[in-house]
Design an enzyme around this catalytic site. Structure first.
Site, mmCIF file in Angstrom:
data_model
loop_
_atom_site.group_PDB
_atom_site.id
_atom_site.type_symbol
_atom_site.label_atom_id
_atom_site.label_comp_id
_atom_site.label_asym_id
_atom_site.label_seq_id
_atom_site.Cartn_x
_atom_site.Cartn_y
_atom_site.Cartn_z
ATOM 1 C CG ASP A 39 -54.610 -5.608 -62.935
ATOM 2 O OD1 ASP A 39 -54.257 -4.884 -61.998
ATOM 3 O OD2 ASP A 39 -54.237 -5.439 -64.105
ATOM 4 C CD GLU B 250 -53.065 -3.668 -67.823
ATOM 5 O OE1 GLU B 250 -52.801 -2.452 -67.916
ATOM 6 O OE2 GLU B 250 -52.556 -4.402 -66.963
ATOM 7 C CG HIS C 152 -47.180 -3.006 -66.465
ATOM 8 N ND1 HIS C 152 -47.722 -2.367 -65.375
ATOM 9 C CD2 HIS C 152 -45.836 -2.898 -66.324
ATOM 10 C CE1 HIS C 152 -46.756 -1.889 -64.621
ATOM 11 N NE2 HIS C 152 -45.617 -2.195 -65.169
ATOM 12 C CG ASP D 178 -50.309 -6.501 -63.494
ATOM 13 O OD1 ASP D 178 -49.245 -7.128 -63.564
ATOM 14 O OD2 ASP D 178 -50.443 -5.337 -63.905
#
Length: 696
Positions: free
Chosen positions: A110, A112, A250, A255
C-alpha cells in the site's frame, strides 16, 4: 516479479527496434523500455525463448555480443529467469505459478501519495507485509520525502504532514529496499494497479528501470468473486463483510496489514473452491474456473478482429475516434493525443481486458477518425459526442441530464435542504449540479449532522395542527417547529443555521467540517465510539465527495484565462478563451507576434461581451467545466503552454492592448519544439472511462 497477469499489459507501440547500435550505453529510461520489450515478447510467445530469439526481439539483432548484453540486462531483473540446462529465457512468474498456494509467500503493498496521477504526483509513504496462508511474516514501512509540498487535503486524509517527511529519505533510497523486501513474491493490493503504477513511475524517475511488476493480485476482484453481494468493494466494505475490525486507515502500513488480512481470508475461500496453485488463483481473478497448471497460452488480442489495413491510415495528430458496428451505429467514442498510437494499442489489447469493454473489438467494423488542433479540444469534443450519440460502450459522460442539485426554499419560514433533479425559477436556491446522487447524500448528511435543520416533510403550524416532534428534536438536531410556535430567537437561530449551510454549499466557508471533527474527538474522549465512528465515516465521505464539487465551484470563479497551446498544425498555435470555467471561444493563428496579439485583443473583447457568469451551472456544463479545470491543473506547470489571466477591466482598450502585447511577447519568446506531438496519451487516458478509479 511480473506474474502471468503481465499479459494484461499493452505492448509499447511507439518503441522502435532500430536502436541496437546505441544499446551499449542505454540510459535508465532506455533500459526500462528494453526490459518491457523483453517481457512483452515472452508474454506474446507464451513459452520460453532462446537467447537468439530474445536478442532479435529486444535489440533487433543477433550475435554473441548482443547475447552478452541481453544477459547483463535480464540477469539484474527479478522478472526473468533462465534454466541452466536448456539456456532458455522465461518469466520468473511461470515458475512461481506452479507452486501450491500453501507454500507461496505474498507481498501485500500500500502507498500514500501527494495526488492521483503517477509520474506527476509523488510517493509520501510505502509499506508492504509478507503474508502466507498462515498469516503475516514480516512488514516494511518507510516515509518518503516527496521533495514538494503535500496538499492540505492529503494531510487531512492521511495524517502525513510535511514536517513528518522533511527528514525522511527520498524515493531513490527507499524503493530499492522495498523491491528487495518484496523479492519475487506475488504482489497483492486493493486496486493493486494503482499502487504498482505509482511505484513503477517513481522507479523510472529514479533511474531504477522496471523495478516492480506491472500487475498483481487484486483483492477487489477476489472479493467480488468470494463475497456475496460485493458490488462496491472498497477496502472497508470488504473488511466489514469478512468481520475484520478496521482501526487506523489511510496510512500505508495499516492499510497493507488490512489488505493482507482480507487476502488471507479470501485465499482460504479460494482454496476451499478448488484453487491449488498460484496459476489457479490468477485464473479465478480473471473470472475463469480453477484448472491445473499448464504453460501459459497466448491470450487472444484485438488484432484477431481489427483490420490491419486500417493502421496505415490512422493520423498522428490529436483527435477523436468513433468505432462503428455493422449497422453503422457508433458504439464507442475515444480521444487521443496521437490517434495512430492510441488506435494501434487496440490491436495488442487482450480481449476481456476490462469487463465493461467485453465485445467491443469483436463488434467494430469501421473506425472513423477526426483530427483536431490539440488534446484539450479532443477532450471537449469527445465529451460532446458521447452526450449526443450515447455509445453503449462509453459508461461515463453520458448521464449529464440526471445530475442532481440540492435545493433550499428560502421563502419558507423553516427551510429545509433536499435533493432534486429539476431546477425551476421558483425563488429557491439551488446548489450543484453534483456529479452523483451519492455525493448529494453525503453532503446532506454532513449538513444535518452539523446543523440543527429539519429534515421532515410534514406540514407545520399554523398551516397544520401541531404534532409530536421526531427523534431529531430529542437529539437536539432540530428546534421542532412541528410542535408549535417557537420564540423569535429560535427562529433567528434556525435561519442563521440555514445561511451557514448555504455558505458552506456555495464554497464560502468550510467550518462545518471543523465542527464535525471537534464533535468526533469529543465523542471519542467520552468513549462514545459508535458516534465517533459515524462522524469519522461522514467526514471521510465528505472530503472525497466535496473535493470534486469544489472543483466546479472554484473553476467557475477562478478560470478566466487565455490559453496558448501548440497546435497540431505546423507553425500555428491554438488560443482558448476560458470564461467562468467554460470554453467560450477558440482560435487557430499563425505563430507570429502580430497574429497572436490581434487574436488576443479580439478574444478579450469577446470576453467582455460575455459579462457575468450564469447564476447556476447547467447540467450540460458540468463535464466541460471539470475537463477544463483538470486539464489546467495538469498542465499549468508546463513551459510549452502559456496561461494568461484576463484583465480585470475588460472595457479599457489601453489595458487590453497591454495584455495582448504581453501575450504575444511571452509566446514569441518560447522556442517551438521540433516535434510538438506529445509522446503518449498519459494525460488524456487519466480521464478515460476504461480506467478504474483508485481506492484510497
Amino acid at each position: 516479479m511480473a506474474m502471468r497477469k503481465a499479459e494484461r499489459e499493452q505492448a509499447p507501440g511507439a518503441e522502435t527496434r532500430g536502436e541496437a547500435s546505441d544499446s551499449a550505453a542505454e540510459t535508465p529510461a532506455q533500459s526500462s523500455a528494453l526490459l518491457r520489450r523483453a517481457r512483452d515478447q515472452l508474454v506474446e510467445a507464451g513459452c520460453p525463448l532462446s537467447a537468439n530469439d530474445m536478442t532479435l526481439a529486444v535489440f533487433g539483432a543477433r550475435g554473441a555480443t548482443w547475447a552478452r548484453m541481453l544477459d547483463s540486462l535480464l540477469a539484474g531483473s527479478p522478472l526473468f529467469s533462465r534454466d541452466g540446462n536448456d539456456g532458455l529465457w522465461r518469466l520468473s512468474a511461470w515458475e512461481i505459478a506452479r507452486q501450491p498456494l500453501s507454500e507461496v509467500e505474498f507481498a501485500a503493498v500500500d502507498i500514500e501519495t501527494t495526488g492521483l496521477a503517477p509520474g506527476r504526483h509523488r510517493l509520501i509513504e510505502v509499506a508492504a507485509v509478507i503474508v502466507t496462508a498462515g498469516g503475516e511474516l514480516a512488514s516494511f514501512r518507510r516515509l518518503i520525502n516527496p521533495e514538494r509540498k503535500i496538499p492540505q487535503f492529503i494531510t487531512r486524509f492521511t495524517g502525513v504532514t510535511e514536517s513528518m517527511v522533511a527528514r525522511s529519505a527520498r524515493a531513490g533510497s527507499v524503493l530499492p529496499k522495498l523491491r528487495d523486501f518484496i523479492g519475487q513474491r506475488p504482489v497483492v493490493g486493493h486496486n493493486v494497479g494503482f499502487d504498482l503504477s505509482f511505484l513503477n513511475a517513481e522507479s523510472d524517475r529514479c533511474g531504477m528501470g522496471t523495478a516492480f511488476p506491472e500487475s498483481g493480485l487484486d483483492t477487489i476482484a477476489l472479493a467480488r468473486r468470494y463475497v456475496t453481494g460485493m458490488r462496491r468493494a472498497s477496502l472497508d466494505r470488504v473488511a466489514l463483510a469478512l468481520h475484520i475490525p478496521v482501526h487506523a486507515r489511510h496510512r500505508a502500513l495499516a492499510d497493507a496489514r488490512l489488505t493482507a488480512q482480507v487476502f488471507a481470508l479470501l485465499l482460504a475461500r479460494a482454496r476451499e473452491e478448488g484453487c491449488e496453485t498460484l496459476e489457479d488463483l490468477w485464473r479465478v481473478s480473471d473470472g475463469v474456473a480453477p484448472a491445473r497448471f499448464s504453460q501459459p497460452e497466448p491470450r487472444p488480442t484485438g488484432k484477431i478482429y481489427l483490420n490491419p489495413a486500417w493502421r496505415q491510415n490512422f493520423p498522428t495528430t490529436p483527435g477523436v475516434y468513433l468505432m462503428r458496428d455493422a449497422a453503422g451505429e457508433v458504439i464507442y467514442v475515444g480521444k487521443a493525443k496521437c490517434l495512430r498510437d492510441r488506435l494501434a494499442s487496440y490491436y495488442s489489447q487482450p480481449l476481456g481486458y476490462t469487463r465493461k469493454m467485453d465485445g467491443l473489438l469483436q463488434s467494430v467494423v469501421h473506425i472513423e477518425t477526426r483530427e483536431l488542433g490539440s488534446e484539450l479540444e479532443a477532450l471537449l469534443v469527445e465529451s460532446q459526442l458521447i452526450k449526443a450519440l450515447q455509445p453503449r460502450y462509453n459508461v461515463q459522460l453520458k448521464n449529464h441530464e440526471l445530475y442532481p442539485f440540492i435545493k433550499v426554499n428560502l421563502n419558507s419560514p423553516w427551510p429545509r435542504f433536499y435533493a432534486t433533479r429539476e431546477v425551476a425559477a421558483d425563488g429557491a436556491r439551488y446548489f450543484g449540479p453534483f456529479r452523483s446522487g451519492r455525493i448529494v447524500e453525503v453532503t446532506l448528511e454532513l449538513i444535518h449532522k452539523a446543523l440543527p435543520i429539519r429534515t421532515c416533510l410534514r406540514a407545520l403550524p399554523p398551516e397544520a395542527p401541531a404534532s409530536d416532534p421526531c427523534l431529531r428534536y430529542h437529539l437536539k438536531r432540530c428546534p421542532g417547529p412541528c410542535k408549535g410556535p417557537l420564540t423569535p430567537q429560535a427562529h433567528r437561530d434556525y435561519l442563521a443555521a440555514v445561511e451557514e449551510a448555504c455558505a458552506f454549499l456555495g464554497g464560502e466557508r468550510d467550518d462545518l467540517i471543523a465542527r464535525l471533527k471537534r464533535e468526533m474527538y469529543e465523542a471519542s474522549a467520552r468513549q462514545d465510539y459508535e458516534r465517533a465512528a459515524r462522524l469519522r465515516d461522514a467526514l471521510r465521505g465528505a472530503d472525497q465527495a466535496l473535493l470534486g464539487q469544489r472543483l466546479i465551484t472554484g473553476a467557475v470563479e477562478a478560470n478566466n484565462l487565455l490559453i496558448i497551446y501548440p497546435s497540431a498544425v505546423p507553425g500555428a498555435v491554438e488560443l482558448y478563451l476560458i470564461r467562468h470555467g467554460r470554453l467560450a471561444r477558440q482560435r487557430r493563428v499563425e505563430r507570429a507576434p502580430d497574429a497572436i496579439s490581434a487574436a488576443a485583443r479580439e478574444l478579450a473583447g469577446e470576453a467582455a461581451a460575455l459579462g457575468a457568469p450564469p447564476p447556476c451551472v447547467g447540467r450540460n456544463e458540468v463535464d466541460q467545466i471539470n475537463i477544463i479545470a483538470r486539464w489546467i491543473s495538469h498542465h499549468s506547470d508546463e513551459s510549452d503552454r502559456a496561461f494568461f489571466n484576463l484583465p480585470r477591466t475588460l472595457d479599457d482598450p489601453a489595458e487590453i492592448a497591454v495584455f495582448a502585447d504581453h501575450v504575444a511577447a511571452t509566446v514569441g519568446a518560447q522556442e517551438p519544439d521540433a516535434d510538438e506531438r506529445p509522446e503518449s496519451d498519459a494525460a488524456l487516458e487519466e480521464a478515460d472511462d476504461d480506467i478504474p478509479e483508485p481506492d484510497f
